[in-house]
Design a protein around this motif. Sequence first.
Motif, PDB file in Angstrom:
ATOM      1  N   TRP A   1       0.838  -1.201   0.000  1.00  0.00           N
ATOM      2  CA  TRP A   1       0.000   0.000   0.000  1.00  0.00           C
ATOM      3  C   TRP A   1       0.873   1.252   0.000  1.00  0.00           C
ATOM      4  N   TRP A   2       1.914   1.257   0.830  1.00  0.00           N
ATOM      5  CA  TRP A   2       2.808   2.417   0.873  1.00  0.00           C
ATOM      6  C   TRP A   2       3.486   2.648  -0.478  1.00  0.00           C
ATOM      7  N   ALA A   3       3.845   1.572  -1.158  1.00  0.00           N
ATOM      8  CA  ALA A   3       4.457   1.709  -2.493  1.00  0.00           C
ATOM      9  C   ALA A   3       3.454   2.328  -3.470  1.00  0.00           C
ATOM     10  N   SER A   4       2.197   1.886  -3.377  1.00  0.00           N
ATOM     11  CA  SER A   4       1.149   2.449  -4.236  1.00  0.00           C
ATOM     12  C   SER A   4       0.910   3.916  -3.915  1.00  0.00           C
ATOM     13  N   MET A   5       0.999   4.273  -2.621  1.00  0.00           N
ATOM     14  CA  MET A   5       0.798   5.666  -2.219  1.00  0.00           C
ATOM     15  C   MET A   5       1.948   6.550  -2.707  1.00  0.00           C
ATOM     16  N   ARG A   6       3.134   6.002  -2.708  1.00  0.00           N
ATOM     17  CA  ARG A   6       4.263   6.765  -3.256  1.00  0.00           C
ATOM     18  C   ARG A   6       3.983   7.085  -4.726  1.00  0.00           C
ATOM     19  N   ALA A   7       3.510   6.075  -5.444  1.00  0.00           N
ATOM     20  CA  ALA A   7       3.194   6.270  -6.867  1.00  0.00           C
ATOM     21  C   ALA A   7       2.035   7.246  -7.041  1.00  0.00           C
ATOM     22  N   ASN A   8       1.165   7.339  -6.031  1.00  0.00           N
ATOM     23  CA  ASN A   8      -0.004   8.211  -6.129  1.00  0.00           C
ATOM     24  C   ASN A   8       0.231   9.582  -5.486  1.00  0.00           C
ATOM     25  N   GLY A   9       1.499   9.887  -5.203  1.00  0.00           N
ATOM     26  CA  GLY A   9       1.849  11.250  -4.805  1.00  0.00           C
ATOM     27  C   GLY A   9       1.688  11.597  -3.347  1.00  0.00           C
ATOM     28  N   VAL A  10       1.779  10.615  -2.436  1.00  0.00           N
ATOM     29  CA  VAL A  10       1.706  10.956  -1.013  1.00  0.00           C
ATOM     30  C   VAL A  10       2.851  11.908  -0.663  1.00  0.00           C
ATOM     31  N   LYS A  11       2.565  12.885   0.188  1.00  0.00           N
ATOM     32  CA  LYS A  11       3.611  13.802   0.635  1.00  0.00           C
ATOM     33  C   LYS A  11       4.051  13.401   2.040  1.00  0.00           C
ATOM     34  N   VAL A  12       5.351  13.477   2.293  1.00  0.00           N
ATOM     35  CA  VAL A  12       5.894  13.140   3.609  1.00  0.00           C
ATOM     36  C   VAL A  12       6.487  14.405   4.226  1.00  0.00           C
ATOM     37  N   SER A  13       5.951  14.779   5.398  1.00  0.00           N
ATOM     38  CA  SER A  13       6.487  15.921   6.144  1.00  0.00           C
ATOM     39  C   SER A  13       7.324  15.422   7.310  1.00  0.00           C
TER      40      SER A  13
END
Length: 339
Positions: free
Chosen positions: A184-196
């Motif tokens: 899921w995290w890999a998919s979120m990276r591909a979907n533009g999740v931002k990390v602060s």
Amino acid sequence: MATATLAQTAPATPLRVLTHSSFDLPKELLAQFEKDAGVKLQIVKAGDAGEMVNKLILTRAKPLADVVFGIDNTLLPRAQAANVLDAYSGPAAQRAAAAGMGEDAGPSGVVAGVVPVDVGYVTLNIDKAWFAQNKLALPTSLQDLTLPAYRKLLVVQNPATSSPGQAFLWATIAGLGEQAAFDWWASMRANGVKVSKGWTEAYYTDFTRNGGTRPIVVSYASSPAAEVFYAKEKLSESPTANLFLKGGVFRQVEGVALVKGGNPAAREAAGRFIEFMRSAPVQQALQTSMWMFPAEAGAARVDVMQQHASEPTRFDNPPAAQMAQSKAWLQRWTKVVLK
């Protein structure tokens, strides 16, 4: 007569309280405790809770405190392993608690001498106005967030530098299963999740409610209530809401404990401080000072929390044994999401 005068002017015994930087109670409550216990409080703030536990462990040969507040269920295994806490058996350790310090806790919630004080939930918050204006349905699962419609809508905190970020990562692992969570995290990276870096940056810079571009943020179940409480105008409803999704809710329980090797002259006062933290005035005050739910079973909710801070019916916490070995999870998350 002279003896009485000397007794009155003798300096009060110091009680050293180690805590994290978010510790916040009304000054009048702390002053009343000092008066009742005949002590002078020395509040030692040691950064975030992780830093606080590190300092507790590093100074165990010569403890810098007599009592510690802010060890939570994620950090308790480390404190246990380092043997830096003493048992406590006063009334607060006997009464029923709304939540326990670990999955093996009894009705009192006490584990390894740590008495529960407050309960919170790390979860997703949404900006209600943004979703209404954009006519986008709220996601009903974490998997929905990987869809194109939700691209670049979520901001999370780095679990290596943020306690809510770490709690959210752990919830995904406990709720989805380890492999599915990292997929899921890999998919979120591909979907533009931002990390602060931390909660402050995510909530006050990236969240659309505060001028950012992300209408979904990892925050707390009490955040919608805080929005109402701190609003300049009187609000009948919060501009934000909780999104309780499977794999997206972590329960945090904070407690108070005696420090092993603390000053023997302050031991009685340290016990009184534990009782103080579970007293009705403190259990009420912490709801709008530290934005946590009270751990005292049956404690009343203040109005703003009652009306605007919903509590989830379920949450996803890994077993304590797994949380104690989370370094590998952090390394894997960094590789999957950032590198």
